[in-house]
Design an enzyme around this catalytic site. Structure first.
Site, mmCIF file in Angstrom:
data_model
loop_
_atom_site.group_PDB
_atom_site.id
_atom_site.type_symbol
_atom_site.label_atom_id
_atom_site.label_comp_id
_atom_site.label_asym_id
_atom_site.label_seq_id
_atom_site.Cartn_x
_atom_site.Cartn_y
_atom_site.Cartn_z
ATOM 1 N N HIS A 63 0.777 -1.560 4.176
ATOM 2 C CA HIS A 63 1.708 -0.514 3.717
ATOM 3 C C HIS A 63 1.956 0.328 4.962
ATOM 4 C CE1 HIS A 63 0.145 -1.052 -0.668
ATOM 5 N NE2 HIS A 63 0.818 -2.083 -0.225
ATOM 6 N N GLU A 121 9.232 -7.248 -3.572
ATOM 7 C CA GLU A 121 8.199 -7.826 -4.435
ATOM 8 C C GLU A 121 8.263 -7.357 -5.886
ATOM 9 O OE1 GLU A 121 4.198 -6.239 -3.684
ATOM 10 O OE2 GLU A 121 4.991 -5.269 -1.895
ATOM 11 N N ASP A 147 2.380 -10.501 4.111
ATOM 12 C CA ASP A 147 2.104 -10.036 2.741
ATOM 13 C C ASP A 147 3.010 -10.826 1.795
ATOM 14 O OD1 ASP A 147 1.512 -8.678 0.440
ATOM 15 O OD2 ASP A 147 2.367 -6.755 1.084
ATOM 16 N N ARG A 193 4.764 -12.103 -10.032
ATOM 17 C CA ARG A 193 5.329 -11.329 -8.919
ATOM 18 C C ARG A 193 5.772 -12.323 -7.857
ATOM 19 N NH1 ARG A 193 1.552 -8.113 -8.301
ATOM 20 N NH2 ARG A 193 0.308 -8.889 -6.553
ATOM 21 N N TYR A 209 4.864 -7.815 -15.775
ATOM 22 C CA TYR A 209 3.464 -7.965 -16.207
ATOM 23 C C TYR A 209 3.390 -7.614 -17.683
ATOM 24 C CZ TYR A 209 3.461 -7.298 -11.195
ATOM 25 O OH TYR A 209 3.764 -7.388 -9.856
ATOM 26 N N ASP A 212 -27.986 -1.924 8.191
ATOM 27 C CA ASP A 212 -27.587 -1.800 9.590
ATOM 28 C C ASP A 212 -26.515 -2.821 9.987
ATOM 29 O OD1 ASP A 212 -29.224 -3.931 9.299
ATOM 30 O OD2 ASP A 212 -30.535 -3.480 11.000
ATOM 31 N N HIS A 263 -4.282 -5.164 -8.744
ATOM 32 C CA HIS A 263 -5.190 -5.340 -7.602
ATOM 33 C C HIS A 263 -6.416 -6.168 -7.984
ATOM 34 C CE1 HIS A 263 -3.278 -1.656 -5.474
ATOM 35 N NE2 HIS A 263 -2.565 -2.743 -5.347
ATOM 36 N N GLU A 285 6.932 -12.133 -3.804
ATOM 37 C CA GLU A 285 6.990 -11.192 -2.676
ATOM 38 C C GLU A 285 7.284 -11.915 -1.366
ATOM 39 O OE1 GLU A 285 3.206 -9.238 -1.807
ATOM 40 O OE2 GLU A 285 4.268 -7.648 -0.736
ATOM 41 N N ASP A 308 -1.491 -13.367 -4.120
ATOM 42 C CA ASP A 308 -0.953 -12.345 -3.206
ATOM 43 C C ASP A 308 -1.908 -12.311 -2.025
ATOM 44 O OD1 ASP A 308 -0.102 -10.099 -1.863
ATOM 45 O OD2 ASP A 308 0.067 -8.841 -3.649
ATOM 46 N N HIS A 365 7.661 -2.129 0.473
ATOM 47 C CA HIS A 365 7.088 -1.140 1.397
ATOM 48 C C HIS A 365 7.325 -1.636 2.806
ATOM 49 C CE1 HIS A 365 3.749 -4.024 1.768
ATOM 50 N NE2 HIS A 365 3.789 -4.123 0.449
ATOM 51 N N HIS A 405 5.250 -0.853 -10.563
ATOM 52 C CA HIS A 405 5.153 -0.526 -9.139
ATOM 53 C C HIS A 405 6.534 -0.568 -8.496
ATOM 54 C CE1 HIS A 405 5.545 -4.798 -7.921
ATOM 55 N NE2 HIS A 405 4.695 -5.091 -8.876
#
Ligand code: GLY
Ligand code: MN
Ligand code: MN
Length: 439
Positions: free
Chosen positions: A359, A383, A269, A411, A387, A37, A241, A413, A258, A352, A348
């Protein structure tokens, strides 16, 4: 700092100008159960919030510019002192009218009864068929009933049209007030990155570094994270991710962070990658230099009038050139790009739109062939990354990757505001040059 009621009204007016004889229906976000709950903190649907500023669940906004009496109608949860004692304040039917500028407000339980009057004379319904199948059915049933009465009435919706193509171009160009909120969200995000980088040490667990970020976000008045923070040491950075954040940082690891803060619904971001021990290894440095060059060159392409894809293409070309120079890709650069043979290293896209959603809403293309041109007030991320996962599988005909390159993920960004004077890097307060990261 908040968006003013006058600006919300202006947004609705601009939407309604585009609706013509149509009626738009926008539903609030559902609540989400964390366990049993206990619910997650409520977060309004971004389209709904953009048009109303109203942050309660179980609500529906209707926009009927052709209606004689009411153009902006809100259906909301009525006040219920007993429930509010448990689950928090509700604005209520009267309060919603007073505070949010609706021409009419009703309890949500009266939706079926009251909605038809706003559909009878429209020529189409603007709605986004979303994930709430029950509400999709409510809208479709109303549409069907309206069509049944059409022959006698002579009016009523003949079409159901996606609202996104009329609404999202508005969200795509940020107002001064939105830019101020994005400046705040990105400033807090930048402060958190700097704190986390200064804190990070060999032997820390990734979640301890994550905690430094969360600390700054809330301390500075942010709503919290814009998305689950990624704190990825070593080879974890090759998982795009990665959010487990449960490993211990090792000597000579790079740490990829990130993380972005949400402030009054607007999001930062940022990604940075840095050597925890204060020195890049030769392989880390060689790859970092490529990603940094790709990012700086890509940012230069964020210019008014440039097609959206240009900065991505620039980043890809710089990455491919760099990987060819290092012998990690072989062959003709044009062919590698055309056949996307770089994808095992860079899978990728380079950015964006950014705003109320991380996004963010908005279109990247105009028709199938052309990319949108960048406009002042657009906000986007740049970004690029490289990898080299421990188990990387290069394309056929491409070299096997020697062990020393494996397990490196990088990366960088930043968040960029498109202006007439060129790209404005909102997140420049977080260092990314090698000389600023080494010590
Ligand atoms: N943090 C999500 C992204 O960079 O797109
Ligand atoms: Mn991003
Ligand atoms: Mn990101």
């Amino acid at each position: 700092m908040k968006i003013s009621q006058a600006e919300y009204r202006q947004r609705r007016d601009r939407l309604m100008e585009k609706l013509g004889q149509g009626t738009a229906i926008v539903q609030s976000a559902p609540t989400a159960v964390m366990h049993n709950d206990v619910e997650y903190v409520y977060r309004q649907d971004s389209d709904f919030f953009y048009l109303t500023g109203f942050n309660e669940a179980e609500a529906v906004a209707v926009f009927a510019p052709h209606h004689e009496e009411h153009q902006f109608i809100l259906f909301v949860q009525p006040k219920d002192p007993e429930k509010e004692t448990w689950t928090g304040y509700r604005c209520g039917v009267e309060g919603a009218k007073e505070l949010y500028g609706a021409d009419a407000t009703y309890p949500i339980s009266e939706l079926d009864e009251k909605l038809p009057q706003y559909l009878e004379k429209c020529d189409r319904i603007y709605y986004h068929l979303g994930r709430d199948h029950h509400f999709n059915e409510v809208v479709l049933n109303h549409w069907q009933k309206m069509m049944q009465g059409y022959s006698k009435r002579g009016t009523g919706p003949q079409a159901l049209e996606n609202i996104h193509p009329v609404l999202h171009p508005l969200r795509q160009v940020k107002s001064e007030a939105e830019i101020d909120l994005l400046r705040k969200a990105t400033a807090i995000s930048a402060e958190a990155h700097n704190r986390a980088r200064e804190f990070a040490k060999v032997g820390h667990y990734e979640y301890q570094i994550e905690a430094e970020i969360a600390h700054t976000f809330r301390l500075q008045g942010g709503m919290g994270t814009a998305y689950p923070s990624i704190v990825a040491s070593g080879a974890n950075a090759c998982i795009l991710h990665y959010i487990n954040n449960d490993q211990q940082v090792q000597e000579n690891d790079l740490i990829l962070i990130d993380a972005g803060c949400s402030y009054e619904y607007y999001n930062g971001d940022i990604t940075r990658t840095f050597p925890v021990s204060g020195k890049f290894t030769p392989e880390q440095k060689a790859l970092y230099e490529i990603v940094l060059a790709a990012q700086l060159k890509a940012i230069e392409q964020v210019q008014v009038g440039n097609p959206y894809n240009q900065f991505h293409d620039t980043a890809v070309r710089t990455i491919v050139e760099g990987l060819i120079d290092l012998g990690l890709l072989v062959g003709d650069i044009e062919e590698i790009i055309k056949e996307e043979k770089y994808k095992p290293f860079y899978m990728h896209r380079t950015g964006h739109w950014l705003g109320l959603d991380v996004h963010d809403a908005g279109f990247y293309k105009v028709g199938a062939e052309s990319w949108r041109s960048l406009q002042p007030g657009n906000v986007l991320t740049v970004e690029p990354g490289i990898y080299i996962g421990p188990d990387i599988k290069p394309f056929e005909g491409q070299p096997e990757i020697p062990e020393k390159w494996r397990g490196i993920g990088i990366r960088i960004e930043d968040d960029i505001l498109v202006t007439e004077n060129g790209p404005e890097v909102l997140t420049a307060a977080v260092p990314k040059l090698i000389e600023d990261l080494e010590y």
